[in-house]
Design an enzyme around this catalytic site. Structure first.
Site, short mmCIF file in Angstrom:
data_model
loop_
_atom_site.label_atom_id
_atom_site.label_comp_id
_atom_site.label_asym_id
_atom_site.label_seq_id
_atom_site.Cartn_x
_atom_site.Cartn_y
_atom_site.Cartn_z
N CYS A 382 0.83 -1.21 0.00
CA CYS A 382 0.00 0.00 0.00
C CYS A 382 0.87 1.26 0.00
O CYS A 382 1.45 1.58 -1.02
CB CYS A 382 -1.01 -0.04 1.15
SG CYS A 382 -2.51 0.86 0.74
N HIS A 508 -3.72 -5.11 0.31
CA HIS A 508 -3.15 -5.65 1.55
C HIS A 508 -3.15 -7.18 1.53
O HIS A 508 -4.07 -7.81 2.06
CB HIS A 508 -3.96 -5.16 2.75
CG HIS A 508 -3.77 -3.70 3.02
ND1 HIS A 508 -2.80 -3.22 3.86
CD2 HIS A 508 -4.40 -2.62 2.53
CE1 HIS A 508 -2.84 -1.91 3.89
NE2 HIS A 508 -3.82 -1.52 3.08
N GLU A 510 -1.50 -9.15 3.29
CA GLU A 510 -1.36 -9.72 4.65
C GLU A 510 -2.72 -10.08 5.25
O GLU A 510 -2.79 -10.90 6.16
CB GLU A 510 -0.59 -8.74 5.56
CG GLU A 510 -1.35 -7.49 6.03
CD GLU A 510 -1.33 -6.33 5.03
OE1 GLU A 510 -1.07 -6.57 3.84
OE2 GLU A 510 -1.59 -5.19 5.45
N1 GLN Z 1 -2.09 6.59 2.82
C1 GLN Z 1 -2.16 5.86 1.60
C2 GLN Z 1 -3.52 6.00 0.93
O1 GLN Z 1 -4.48 6.36 1.56
C3 GLN Z 1 -1.84 4.41 1.84
C4 GLN Z 1 -2.81 3.72 2.73
C5 GLN Z 1 -2.31 2.40 3.28
O2 GLN Z 1 -1.09 2.15 3.31
N2 GLN Z 1 -3.22 1.57 3.76
O3 GLN Z 1 -3.64 5.74 -0.23
#
Ligand code: GLN
Length: 546
Positions: A382, A508, A510
């Site tokens: 992310c 994600h 994970e």
């Molecule tokens: N802050 C970034 C976004 O909102 C990444 C979010 C995250 O790592 N879950 O896109």
């Protein structure tokens, strides 16, 4: 007919109600029963999505886009069954529903009160899963500790359900602590007696006591607990501190927790206990052949719970690679261009963690640059993927001002930018891009090989995204978009062409790694790190020989 098990906690928080619930669920599932676990949290936030990870650890996201408590991660990792919106309820959600109903005039003429209106809504939600799915058992974990003011409506709802259902269809398991006083060299039962009294005041007699303890419980202590807490002798279960959370189902099995539950609920398993896969996993976990060291660069490192699912995914992926994976957290604010090489070079792989806001970003970029240039395996999740793109744009494309607009809204090169549908959003709660989305994988890519599939589905939680205006520029320079959302063309995965393992994912992974299905990208990242580890060792040996 679905049977209900309620899990309450006493004496102190952090006793591991989530792990005990997941372990009991696993044992019942291993006998062929269909089990789901849900959590009721007494805080007033509608969901934990608006909570800082320091407050409550990681926010776990379900396929249907609910932002939930991290215990749901344990439920999925143990049971290998996805959870959903309905599996996590908070006081905020309960009140929101009741207040909306009141405004709609549903209670017209009535005074809306905690009992019966709030408790009715709690009961409705406690039974909801059983109405939508064919389940043999629903385990409901009540967050908080008996005696907390905010837990009272939940305990009242459980009392009423016990009355409605009767003792064959529902039971209460109370998890408590038996402290050891080293000065007196004694285990003490009094806090548990008080906690059970507190529970009795709400009208609930626990059926089973699960006792967290550092030392084994003697038969005298068990008898004393049974007598004072009014439970059968065999319903006092010892829960010794475990070497790993994955041992807990086996410890509970040794204590016959599953048998006591089945007897009490007058149920039978559908087949004899089958934990073969689980025990094989544990044996690999405890007998690794190799060991590697991964740097986890993030900014919530003081609290390991903030990256819970990432740590657990490494445990799963490690067993597949016969490796112990030592994951060492490094605070991104301590890394800069001057020290990044010296820090990162000692690791076999670098994972840059998800996150929000600008704090620590430069440290992440510095670490990624080293992994890219030194060909150290890199996995970005992310925000980690977004940082990999920014680093590449700045140092390879030469766009020195490239940034995410989350960090610099005025940047000349917004290579990571708000998604169009996010631009009009002003409310913070539940408004990110959440839940499962499909992604198509490019033939010949590391990801395609890892998944061994051309289309995948992964869970998201973010507002920002790769800006497709830069797609040609990065592709020509060697950063390949290898995963694309077929519905809106968003870039979900990037890889580097001339690197053994450099993978950044917008989703994600994970959140989908379980004991039974370790996540393919973690498995291949660990495998790449292991190969890198051997190459490094070979080179060191060659240097010493010559
Ligand atoms: N802050 C970034 C976004 O909102 C990444 C979010 C995250 O790592 N879950 O896109």
């Amino acid at each position: 007919m679905t049977k209900y098990i309620f899990v309450t906690g006493g004496v102190t928080s952090s006793l591991g109600k989530g792990i005990i619930s997941a372990s009991l669920g696993k044992l019942l599932q291993a006998r062929g029963l269909k089990v789901s676990i849900q959590k009721f949290d007494p805080y007033i936030n509608v969901d934990p999505g608006t909570l800082n990870p320091y407050e409550h650890g990681e926010c776990y996201v379900t396929d249907d886009g609910a932002e939930t408590d991290l215990d749901l991660g344990h439920y999925e990792r143990f049971l290998n069954v996805p959870t959903s919106q309905a599996n996590n309820v908070t006081t905020g959600k309960i009140y929101q529903t009741v207040i909306n109903k009141e405004r709609a005039g549903d209670y017209l003429g009535k005074t809306v009160q905690v009992i019966p209106h709030i408790t009715d809504e709690i009961k409705r939600r406690m039974l909801l899963l059983g109405k939508t799915k064919e389940l043999d058992v629903i385990i409901t974990e009540l967050g908080g500790t008996v005696g907390d003011i905010e837990s009272l409506p939940y305990l009242e709802a459980v009392r009423q359900l016990r009355r409605d259902f009767g003792s064959e269809d529902c039971l209460t398991l109370h998890l408590t602590l038996i402290p050891y006083l080293s000065a007196a060299k004694e285990l003490k039962t009094k806090p548990t007696q008080h906690s059970v009294k507190e529970l009795l005041q709400t009208g609930i007699q626990p059926d089973i006591l699960v006792c967290r303890t550092e030392k084994p419980l003697s038969s005298e202590i068990r008898e004393k607990l049974a007598l004072f807490c009014n439970v059968k002798n065999d319903a006092v279960i010892e829960a010794l501190d475990a070497e790993t959370i994955y041992d807990v189902p086996l410890l509970m099995l040794r204590e016959k927790l599953d048998k006591i539950v089945l007897k009490r609920l007058k149920m039978k398993g559908k087949h004899p206990l089958d934990l073969i896969h689980w025990t094989e996993f544990i044996s690999k976990l405890k007998n690794p052949k190799y060991q590697i060291k991964i740097a986890l660069v993030g900014k919530y490192n003081e609290l390991p719970d903030a990256y819970k699912s990432i740590y657990e995914s490494f445990v799963h992926a490690g067993t597949v690679n016969h490796s112990r994976v030592l994951v060492e957290p490094i605070h991104s604010e301590t890394i800069h261009y001057g020290n990044a090489f010296n820090i990162i070079k000692d690791y076999d792989g670098l994972l840059v963690a998800p996150g929000f806001g600008e704090r620590g970003i430069e440290g992440k970029l510095a670490a990624i640059q080293i992994a890219r240039e030194e060909k150290i395996p890199f996995f970005g999740i992310c925000l980690g993927m977004q940082c990999a793109v920014v680093e590449f744009a700045r140092n390879v494309l030469g766009l020195k001002e490239a940034a995410s607009t989350e960090v610099n809204p005025e940047t000349k090169h917004p290579i990571i930018d708000l998604m169009p549908e996010q631009k009009k959003i002003t409310k913070k709660g539940g408004t990110m891009r959440l839940g499962s989305y499909t992604c198509k994988l490019l033939k010949g890519s590391i990801s395609r090989e890892a998944y061994n599939a051309s289309t995948i589905s992964e869970r998201h939680r973010h507002r920002y995204e790769f800006n497709n205006e830069y797609l040609d520029a990065i592709s020509h320079a060697g950063m390949i978009p290898t995963g694309i959302n077929p519905d809106n063309n968003l870039v979900e995965i990037i890889e580097l062409a001339n690197h053994p393992f450099f993978v950044g994912v917008q989703f994600h992974p994970e959140l989908k790694s379980t004991v039974e299905n370790p996540h393919p990208l973690f498995v291949s990242f660990v495998s790449a790190s292991l190969q890198y580890h051997f190459r490094k060792k070979d080179n060191e040996e060659k240097v010493t020989v010559t």
